[in-house]
Design an enzyme around this catalytic site. Structure first.
Site, mmCIF file in Angstrom:
data_model
loop_
_atom_site.group_PDB
_atom_site.id
_atom_site.type_symbol
_atom_site.label_atom_id
_atom_site.label_comp_id
_atom_site.label_asym_id
_atom_site.label_seq_id
_atom_site.Cartn_x
_atom_site.Cartn_y
_atom_site.Cartn_z
ATOM 1 N N LYS A 44 0.852 -1.200 0.000
ATOM 2 C CA LYS A 44 0.000 0.000 0.000
ATOM 3 C C LYS A 44 0.884 1.245 0.000
ATOM 4 C CE LYS A 44 -0.201 0.008 5.059
ATOM 5 N NZ LYS A 44 -0.970 -0.478 6.227
ATOM 6 N N TYR A 269 14.596 32.162 3.807
ATOM 7 C CA TYR A 269 13.350 32.862 4.102
ATOM 8 C C TYR A 269 13.324 33.309 5.562
ATOM 9 C CZ TYR A 269 11.334 31.247 -0.283
ATOM 10 O OH TYR A 269 11.062 31.017 -1.589
HETATM 11 C C1 LIG Z 1 -0.367 -1.703 6.720
HETATM 12 C C2 LIG Z 1 -1.048 -2.979 7.040
HETATM 13 C C3 LIG Z 1 -0.301 -4.138 7.323
HETATM 14 C C4 LIG Z 1 1.209 -4.149 7.378
HETATM 15 O O1 LIG Z 1 1.651 -3.592 8.561
HETATM 16 P P1 LIG Z 1 3.221 -3.534 8.913
HETATM 17 O O2 LIG Z 1 3.205 -3.154 10.333
HETATM 18 O O3 LIG Z 1 3.811 -2.480 8.043
HETATM 19 O O4 LIG Z 1 3.763 -4.868 8.655
HETATM 20 C C5 LIG Z 1 -0.993 -5.307 7.532
HETATM 21 N N1 LIG Z 1 -2.345 -5.338 7.489
HETATM 22 C C6 LIG Z 1 -3.095 -4.247 7.250
HETATM 23 C C7 LIG Z 1 -4.575 -4.358 7.219
HETATM 24 C C8 LIG Z 1 -2.470 -3.024 7.015
HETATM 25 O O5 LIG Z 1 -3.213 -1.934 6.780
#
Ligand SMILES: *Cc1c(COP(=O)(O)O)cnc(C)c1O
Length: 412
Positions: A44, A269
Site C-alpha cells: 500500500k 526565508y
Molecule cells: C499496513 C497494514 C499491514 C502491514 O503492517 P506492517 O506493520 O507495516 O507490517 C498489515 N495489514 C493491514 C490491514 C495493514 O493496513
C-alpha cells in the site's frame, strides 16, 4: 552508470531502490514462516514509498504469495501494469467502486452485512464472482464485523452464488503491547472456533502484521501480512528473531549551486539562520514539497518531555544544537541544512568541506512515508540502475550496454 546519464533520465534528485535488499528482506521474513503459511506483501501507499509496480514484481519473483493494498486505485495500477497475482484490497470500498474492483479481479474486504450485499450485487452486475475476505473488528475500532456477526453472515454468504469466501482476518491495534495484542488474538480465535464448530472452513485466516509475526509465531495461521519488515525496518519494540534486514532506500540529489557568505549574513526565508563565521553554502534541489525535513507533528507527552523540548530549543537558539538538526552526507561527511527548508530548494553549510563542487552527489535522510511520489525512483541491482520511474510516472528501462546513449531523444 555515470551521474550525467542518471540526470538525463531522473533529473537532479532521485530515490534509489536496491532490488537485492528487498529480495533479501522478503526471503528472510518468509524464512520465519512455517509452510504452508503464506506471505502477503503489503505494498500500500506506493509500496511504502518505494514504488508499487516494480516492487510488486520484485516481491513476487522472490516468493510473495499475495499482495495487499488499501485503495482501488492502487489495485488498478498493479493490474494495468500486468501483475496477475492475487491482490487483497484491505479497506472497505464505496458501492460505486465495486464493479471496477471486480473487473480488475481484486479480492474484496467485507466489513459489514451491507458491504457483503453490495459485493453480491456488483458481482451480479458485472457477471463475475466476488472473491472476498471478511474483516473482523477485534480492537482497532477501524473497520470490521463485530465478532458475533461473523457466523450468521458466513452461513448466508455461503449460499450466494456470486460471492466466494476465501478468507477472514483482523488487524492489530498495538501489536507490541502484549496484553492488548493477546486480547485481540483471543477474540479472533474465538471467532475461528465458532466457525469450526459450524464446520465452516475458510482457506485463509490471518491477523499478523510485521510486529505480530515477530511477536506471536503461534498466530501466523494461514497467512501473515508484512509491510514494515520488507522495507528494511524493525517495528518499534519488536523482537528481532535473528532476522537481518537490509535498507533498500537511498535519497540522493546533486548540488546545483555554491556560494560564499560572510559572517553575520542571514540565510533563507525570514533570515531565521544567521551565519556565525564566513562559510560556503551549497544549494540542493530538495524541499518540503518533496517531503524533505517534514517533522511529524507531536505534542509533549508530559512535563519531562516538555522540559526536554525547551532545553533543546534553547540550546539551538544559543547555537549549541545537540546534533539533531537536518543534515546531509557529502562524500561521507555530514553537513547541516541551514535556514528554512524551501518548497523545492534548500541550503547546506559546506564551509568545512573545501572540495565540494557543483554537480556533486549528496545523500539525504527522508522519511519514506512522506517522500513525494513525484520524486523519481531509480531501481538498482547491486548498485547498477536498471529502471527509472520518472516524475511523471513513466517507467524507463536503463540500457547499459557500452556506448549506448541514454539521453531521451538522443539520435534524433
Ligand atoms: C499496513 C497494514 C499491514 C502491514 O503492517 P506492517 O506493520 O507495516 O507490517 C498489515 N495489514 C493491514 C490491514 C495493514 O493496513
Amino acid at each position: 552508470m555515470d551521474l550525467a546519464k542518471l540526470t538525463w533520465l531522473a533529473g537532479p534528485r532521485w530515490i534509489e531502490i536496491e532490488a537485492t535488499a528487498l529480495e533479501h528482506n522478503l526471503r528472510a521474513v518468509k524464512g520465519l514462516l512455517q509452510p504452508p503459511t503464506r506471505l502477503l506483501a503489503v505494498i500500500k501507499a506506493d509500496a511504502y514509498g518505494t514504488g508499487a509496480v516494480e516492487v510488486a514484481r520484485i516481491f513476487l519473483a522472490a516468493g510473495a504469495d499475495y499482495l495487499g493494498v488499501t485503495t482501488l486505485a492502487e489495485g488498478q495500477e498493479l493490474r494495468q501494469a500486468g501483475i496477475r497475482a492475487p491482490i487483497l484490497l484491505m479497506s472497505p470500498l464505496l458501492a460505486e467502486e465495486l464493479p471496477q474492483a471486480l473487473t480488475n479481479d481484486l479480492t474484496l474486504t467485507i466489513s459489514s452485512r451491507s458491504g457483503a450485499e453490495a459485493a453480491a450485487a456488483a458481482a451480479a452486475m458485472v457477471g463475475r464472482q466476488a472473491r472476498v475476505h471478511l474483516k473482523v473488528e477485534t480492537g482497532l475500532q477501524r473497520t470490521g464485523l463485530e465478532p458475533g456477526e461473523v457466523v450468521p453472515l458466513v452461513r448466508e454468504i455461503r449460499c450466494w452464488p456470486g460471492v466466494q469466501l476465501e478468507g477472514i482476518y483482523s488487524h492489530l491495534a498495538e501489536a507490541a503491547h502484549p496484553g492488548a495484542a493477546r486480547r485481540q488474538m483471543e477474540c479472533f480465535q474465538r471467532v475461528l472456533m465458532e466457525l469450526e464448530e459450524q464446520q465452516i472452513s475458510l482457506p485463509l485466516k490471518h491477523i499478523c502484521n510485521s510486529t505480530g509475526l515477530l511477536l506471536h509465531p503461534a498466530m501466523h495461521l494461514d497467512m501473515v501480512r508484512a509491510g514494515t519488515l520488507l522495507y528494511g525496518q524493525f517495528p518499534y519494540q519488536a523482537p528481532r528473531r535473528g532476522l537481518e534486514l537490509k535498507n533498500p532506500w537511498q535519497f540522493k540529489a546533486r548540488i546545483l549551486f555554491i556560494h560564499d557568505v560572510a559572517a553575520g549574513t542571514p540565510v533563507g526565508y525570514g533570515g531565521d539562520y544567521v551565519v556565525k563565521k564566513a562559510t560556503r553554502l551549497a544549494v540542493i534541489p530538495v524541499g518540503y514539497a518533496d517531503g524533505f525535513a517534514l517533522t511529524p507533528v507531536s505534542r509533549p507527552k508530559d512535563l519531562n518531555d516538555l522540559a526536554r523540548h525547551l532545553v533543546k530549543t534553547i540550546l539551538a537558539y544559543l547555537g549549541r544544537g545537540v546534533g539533531e538538526g537536518t543534515a546531509v552526507t557529502i562524500a561521507g561527511q555530514r553537513a547541516p541544512v541551514v535556514g528554512r527548508v524551501g518548497m523545492q530548494l534548500s541550503m547546506v553549510d559546506v564551509g568545512h568541506l573545501p572540495e565540494v563542487k557543483v554537480g556533486q552527489e549528496v545523500q539525504l535522510d527522508l522519511r519514506r512515508p512522506t517522500a513525494s511520489a513525484r520524486l523519481p525512483r531509480v531501481y538498482c541491482r547491486e548498485g547498477q540502475p536498471y529502471l527509472v520511474r520518472t516524475t511523471s510516472g513513466e517507467m524507463v528501462p536503463v540500457l547499459s550496454s557500452a556506448g549506448q546513449n541514454l539521453a531521451p531523444g538522443a539520435g534524433i
